[in-house]
Motif scaffolding. Structure first.
Motif, PDB file in Angstrom:
ATOM      1  N   ASP A  76      29.482  30.997  17.632  1.00  0.00           N
ATOM      2  CA  ASP A  76      28.710  29.763  17.806  1.00  0.00           C
ATOM      3  C   ASP A  76      29.396  28.742  18.717  1.00  0.00           C
ATOM      4  O   ASP A  76      28.803  27.728  19.070  1.00  0.00           O
ATOM      5  CB  ASP A  76      28.447  29.119  16.437  1.00  0.00           C
ATOM      6  CG  ASP A  76      27.639  30.026  15.534  1.00  0.00           C
ATOM      7  OD1 ASP A  76      26.834  30.809  16.064  1.00  0.00           O
ATOM      8  OD2 ASP A  76      27.823  29.945  14.307  1.00  0.00           O
ATOM      9  N   ASN A  77      30.673  28.972  19.070  1.00  0.00           N
ATOM     10  CA  ASN A  77      31.377  28.036  19.941  1.00  0.00           C
ATOM     11  C   ASN A  77      32.483  28.772  20.693  1.00  0.00           C
ATOM     12  O   ASN A  77      32.744  29.951  20.442  1.00  0.00           O
ATOM     13  CB  ASN A  77      31.944  26.858  19.135  1.00  0.00           C
ATOM     14  CG  ASN A  77      32.793  27.335  17.968  1.00  0.00           C
ATOM     15  OD1 ASN A  77      33.725  28.126  18.157  1.00  0.00           O
ATOM     16  ND2 ASN A  77      32.475  26.867  16.761  1.00  0.00           N
ATOM     17  N   LYS A  99      35.657  28.490  20.549  1.00  0.00           N
ATOM     18  CA  LYS A  99      36.784  28.912  19.722  1.00  0.00           C
ATOM     19  C   LYS A  99      36.528  30.297  19.134  1.00  0.00           C
ATOM     20  O   LYS A  99      37.429  31.127  19.039  1.00  0.00           O
ATOM     21  CB  LYS A  99      37.009  27.898  18.585  1.00  0.00           C
ATOM     22  CG  LYS A  99      38.225  27.004  18.811  1.00  0.00           C
ATOM     23  CD  LYS A  99      38.585  26.242  17.554  1.00  0.00           C
ATOM     24  CE  LYS A  99      37.527  25.206  17.214  1.00  0.00           C
ATOM     25  NZ  LYS A  99      37.967  24.329  16.091  1.00  0.00           N
ATOM     26  N   ARG A 100      35.254  30.544  18.739  1.00  0.00           N
ATOM     27  CA  ARG A 100      34.894  31.827  18.148  1.00  0.00           C
ATOM     28  C   ARG A 100      34.866  32.958  19.197  1.00  0.00           C
ATOM     29  O   ARG A 100      34.944  34.128  18.845  1.00  0.00           O
ATOM     30  CB  ARG A 100      33.517  31.728  17.493  1.00  0.00           C
ATOM     31  CG  ARG A 100      33.522  30.942  16.213  1.00  0.00           C
ATOM     32  CD  ARG A 100      33.690  31.867  15.019  1.00  0.00           C
ATOM     33  NE  ARG A 100      33.771  31.090  13.807  1.00  0.00           N
ATOM     34  CZ  ARG A 100      34.868  30.937  13.071  1.00  0.00           C
ATOM     35  NH1 ARG A 100      35.998  31.499  13.444  1.00  0.00           N
ATOM     36  NH2 ARG A 100      34.851  30.226  11.980  1.00  0.00           N
ATOM     37  N   SER A 103      24.957  34.581  19.111  1.00  0.00           N
ATOM     38  CA  SER A 103      24.764  33.602  18.035  1.00  0.00           C
ATOM     39  C   SER A 103      23.296  33.611  17.637  1.00  0.00           C
ATOM     40  O   SER A 103      22.433  33.223  18.423  1.00  0.00           O
ATOM     41  CB  SER A 103      25.175  32.201  18.491  1.00  0.00           C
ATOM     42  OG  SER A 103      24.763  31.243  17.537  1.00  0.00           O
ATOM     43  N   HIS A 118      22.005  29.905  17.412  1.00  0.00           N
ATOM     44  CA  HIS A 118      21.806  29.198  18.676  1.00  0.00           C
ATOM     45  C   HIS A 118      21.040  30.022  19.719  1.00  0.00           C
ATOM     46  O   HIS A 118      20.596  29.472  20.737  1.00  0.00           O
ATOM     47  CB  HIS A 118      23.153  28.775  19.273  1.00  0.00           C
ATOM     48  CG  HIS A 118      23.918  27.815  18.422  1.00  0.00           C
ATOM     49  ND1 HIS A 118      25.055  28.167  17.742  1.00  0.00           N
ATOM     50  CD2 HIS A 118      23.684  26.514  18.123  1.00  0.00           C
ATOM     51  CE1 HIS A 118      25.507  27.121  17.065  1.00  0.00           C
ATOM     52  NE2 HIS A 118      24.683  26.101  17.273  1.00  0.00           N
TER      53      HIS A 118
END
Length: 441
Positions: A123-124, A126-127, A146, A149
């Motif tokens: 989802d971001n 970092k992931r 995701s 999203h």
């Protein structure tokens, strides 16, 4: 042409149902943050860059544990793997690579099918780095996606469609009527095939699900050529398949896609259950000509109202298929069997019926004169003209001043008037409302 099949497979709670909903553009699957909530495989159609395919949403595969639901989910996934042309193996970035993922991977390796590895909940940024450990599964580049999203789905669909087999043209001539027999296990589909053919061409057993595979049987009767498509039971055996009703849908769907006419076989002795409605609904949604065949009528205790009462039950349970005729028969004794093929031929003709534009407009004009379209906030729907644009099923486009003014009840009224004028027995009608463009006559 039967569409290729894509199965979404993985352990529970990795977001398979959310991705399924994204792919088919509809919320057919139940989504809840609880392992095992998707009880049954759910099916839908997806399209990407002109390639159409069926999608299966499976429950998660649970390797250990004797819980009945988890065992059922494992079977669903195994059957989906068996049927799929391409498998989307879903893992989840937040939890990282788990031992369950590794065990599922072993099942998928044995399938020998093309695998696309998708890592959900990326989802971001970092992931995004969390996907690298999944390289160790040995399925090539993992694709970060995701479900919440919608990101990464284009890359996923590109990878899936690259691996899909090419659609092949149907092997049967246009004048051959392809007839699929569908229904839950042990309603007598194989016995009915044998009765129609007059010989033992399909193994019949009292054990539900003993038909080993989908079987095509060509034959000719009174100058008309047919192909019977007997939907298969399960290939595998064992206790895990004992609750087999839930798993009869996949092959039924494949047979439905290839068919012109679908025989929805119901066990007259047991009556109607929800699974009958579930399976019949796929034939309706696929736009196929359909006939309800009530089998085992010889063992039903009857009086002068029995058939009428059973017909009423069918009409009450299958309101969405009021167009489908009903044939009562016994495959065992061949009682009333001679009535079936003439009905098959009739509904096949209705399914392919094309009405000229001036005739269909005359009927719609009369319908409007009897019952004008209602107004909505002072605005009235104006129907400019109507035309049939396709057959199998008959597909009709209504050109209007503003499609938003077409209420579903008035659309149903027009469909009923068209049916009354031209019959269309045994086939659904697709009715679409379109805005009349300025340059149309």
């Amino acid at each position: 042409m039967a569409r290729p099949v894509v199965a979404i497979v993985g352990r529970p709670n990795v977001g398979k149902s959310t991705i399924f909903n994204r792919l088919i553009g509809d919320r057919l699957a139940i989504v809840e943050d609880k392992p095992g909530i998707t009880r049954d495989r759910i099916y839908g159609i997806s399209d990407w860059n002109g390639k159409s395919f069926s999608v299966i949403d499976t429950g998660g595969i649970e390797i250990d544990g004797d819980d009945a639901i988890l065992k059922s989910i494992r079977v669903q996934a195994e059957l989906a793997i068996e049927e799929a042309d391409v498998i989307v193996f879903m893992c989840e970035a937040k939890a990282g690579l788990t031992s369950s993922d590794e065990e599922v991977a072993q099942i998928l390796f044995r399938s020998g099918k093309p695998i696309v590895l998708a890592i959900n909940k990326v989802d971001n940024m970092k992931r995004a780095d969390d996907i690298y450990e999944f390289y160790s599964l040995g399925f090539g580049d993992p694709i970060g996606i995701s479900g919440s999203h919608g990101t990464g789905l284009g890359d996923l669909l590109d990878a899936v469609t690259e691996r899909l087999p090419e659609l092949t043209d149907d092997e049967y001539d246009e004048d051959v009527i392809r007839v699929a027999l569908i229904g839950r296990p042990n309603v007598g589909k194989s016995s009915l095939v044998n009765a129609i053919l007059g010989e033992e061409r399909v193994i019949v057993s009292e054990v539900a699900g003993t038909t080993r595979d989908a079987i095509d049987t060509p034959f000719e009767r009174d100058g008309q050529r047919y192909v019977l498509i007997d939907t298969a039971g399960m290939r595998k055996r064992g206790k895990v398949y004992e609750n087999i009703e839930k798993y009869s849908v996949m092959r039924a769907m494949r047979a439905i896609e290839r068919a012109d006419v679908v025989l929805v076989v119901i066990n007259g002795e047991e009556g109607i259950i929800d699974q009958d409605k579930h399976i019949a609904g796929y034939a309706h949604e696929a736009g196929k000509a359909s006939i309800f065949v009530v089998n085992k009528w010889d063992v039903v205790e009857k009086d002068d109202k029995t058939m009428q009462n059973f017909e009423t039950k069918i009409r009450d349970h299958f309101l969405f298929m009021s167009y489908a005729p009903i044939v009562f028969l016994s495959a065992l004794t061949k009682q009333r069997l001679q009535k079936l093929l003439p009905v098959v031929q009739h509904v096949s003709q209705q399914h392919a019926l094309r009405i000229t534009t001036h005739l269909i407009n005359d009927v719609v004009s009369d319908a409007i004169a009897i019952n004008p379209p209602p107004t909505d906030k002072g605005r009235r729907l104006r129907i400019n003209y109507v035309t049939q644009v396709a057959v199998k099923p008959p597909t009709i486009v209504v050109f209007v001043n503003d499609p938003s003014l077409m209420h579903f009840s008035y659309e149903r009224y027009l469909e009923n008037k068209i049916r009354a004028a031209f019959n269309f027995e045994g086939t659904p009608i697709r009715l679409f409302t379109r805005r009349k463009s300025e340059n149309e006559g």
